[in-house]
Design a protein around this motif. Sequence first.
Motif, short mmCIF file in Angstrom:
data_model
loop_
_atom_site.label_atom_id
_atom_site.label_comp_id
_atom_site.label_asym_id
_atom_site.label_seq_id
_atom_site.Cartn_x
_atom_site.Cartn_y
_atom_site.Cartn_z
N ASN A 36 0.97 -1.28 0.08
CA ASN A 36 -0.02 0.31 -0.10
C ASN A 36 1.07 1.65 0.10
N ARG A 37 2.12 1.33 0.62
CA ARG A 37 3.10 1.96 0.06
C ARG A 37 2.94 3.01 -0.38
N PHE A 38 3.47 2.22 -1.80
CA PHE A 38 3.81 2.40 -3.10
C PHE A 38 2.97 1.37 -4.39
N GLY A 39 2.29 1.04 -4.08
CA GLY A 39 1.04 0.54 -4.41
C GLY A 39 -0.08 1.25 -4.38
N VAL A 40 -1.54 0.71 -4.82
CA VAL A 40 -2.87 0.86 -5.06
C VAL A 40 -3.77 -0.39 -3.29
N PRO A 41 -3.99 0.33 -2.86
CA PRO A 41 -5.08 -0.59 -2.03
C PRO A 41 -6.18 -1.23 -2.85
N TYR A 42 -6.28 -2.44 -2.63
CA TYR A 42 -7.81 -2.79 -3.39
C TYR A 42 -8.82 -2.78 -2.55
N GLY A 43 -10.23 -2.86 -3.07
CA GLY A 43 -11.27 -2.84 -2.62
C GLY A 43 -12.21 -3.77 -0.90
N ASP A 44 -11.09 -4.70 -1.32
CA ASP A 44 -11.34 -5.65 -0.01
C ASP A 44 -11.33 -4.69 1.30
N GLN A 45 -10.71 -3.75 1.00
CA GLN A 45 -9.75 -2.93 2.60
C GLN A 45 -10.62 -1.48 2.80
N GLY A 46 -11.81 -0.82 2.22
CA GLY A 46 -12.85 -0.28 2.41
C GLY A 46 -12.78 1.15 1.62
N ILE A 47 -12.51 1.31 0.15
CA ILE A 47 -12.25 2.65 0.02
C ILE A 47 -13.13 3.15 0.46
N PHE A 48 -13.54 4.72 0.97
CA PHE A 48 -14.07 5.75 0.83
C PHE A 48 -13.16 7.07 -0.07
N VAL A 49 -14.62 8.32 -0.12
CA VAL A 49 -13.93 8.95 -0.83
C VAL A 49 -15.49 10.12 -0.57
N ARG A 50 -14.29 11.44 -0.92
CA ARG A 50 -15.44 12.43 -1.19
C ARG A 50 -16.72 12.45 -2.26
N ARG A 51 -17.73 13.07 -2.29
CA ARG A 51 -18.32 12.05 -3.32
C ARG A 51 -17.56 13.14 -4.71
N ASP A 52 -17.45 14.17 -4.66
CA ASP A 52 -16.77 15.81 -5.89
C ASP A 52 -15.63 14.80 -5.92
N ALA A 53 -14.67 14.31 -4.97
CA ALA A 53 -13.81 13.59 -5.72
C ALA A 53 -13.98 12.57 -6.33
N TYR A 54 -14.97 11.60 -6.14
CA TYR A 54 -14.76 10.60 -6.38
C TYR A 54 -14.56 11.08 -8.26
N PHE A 55 -16.12 11.68 -8.36
CA PHE A 55 -16.31 11.72 -10.33
C PHE A 55 -15.46 12.73 -10.45
#
Length: 248
Positions: A138-157
Amino acid sequence: MTAACRVSVIIPCWKDELHLERLLAQLRQASTEDVAAMQIIVVDAASTEACHLLCQRFGAHWLPATPSRGDQLRQGAALAEHDVFWFLHADAHLELNPLAKIRAAIEGGAIGGYFAFRFIDTNSWQGRLLERLVAWRNRFGVPYGDQGIFVRRDAYFNAGQHAAWPLFEEVPLVKGLRKRGEFCCLESGLRVSARRWQRDGWWRRSLRNRLLALGFMLKVSPFRLAKLYSGPAVRRSGKQRSKSNDDT
């Protein structure tokens, strides 16, 4: 919870009603304040009556879909009403009050984040080692969906949403979010099941996942990788099971 931190929970599902029932119950056991400010959307790729009835029982929106998790997540986001999106796999296990942690992170200035990878049902050395390896990844790559990704609506789109792929759909999204602001890691609040590693073998499953990730890095199509992941029984019609709930 302030109006700006009301959460839409989006859950892709494919014939996983047993685990989904537990997750929905955990979400409904949150504080009265959190429940009142929460929308739950289940995007069901199997379109089963059992899942529909389960969603009705827990007051969740049920949305039938085709089996591609990227498409499922995008459809759920299109239906979401609140200003924070939280993407959960159906077999996620919640601890204490993760909604409060999400609220604190967003109100503290983060545009989104994810939870540290922790197993709920094993204390084996293999599990502990895998948790450390995922933390390093995760420090160098991307966390996957099973880690419960959350995001502000505006940032998501603004970041382009999940890719409409059956695998690795979160990769371009997370990369886009990290360019736009703080994308933080929450150390507690969510755990994942070890059942797939215990079923397939710790190293066999981990090696297969790393080979898929390597293929993705080498620009192999996510649709081709999904067929390889699912095995030779996959039908070309596209009605196969997506890699729902099967990350890392």
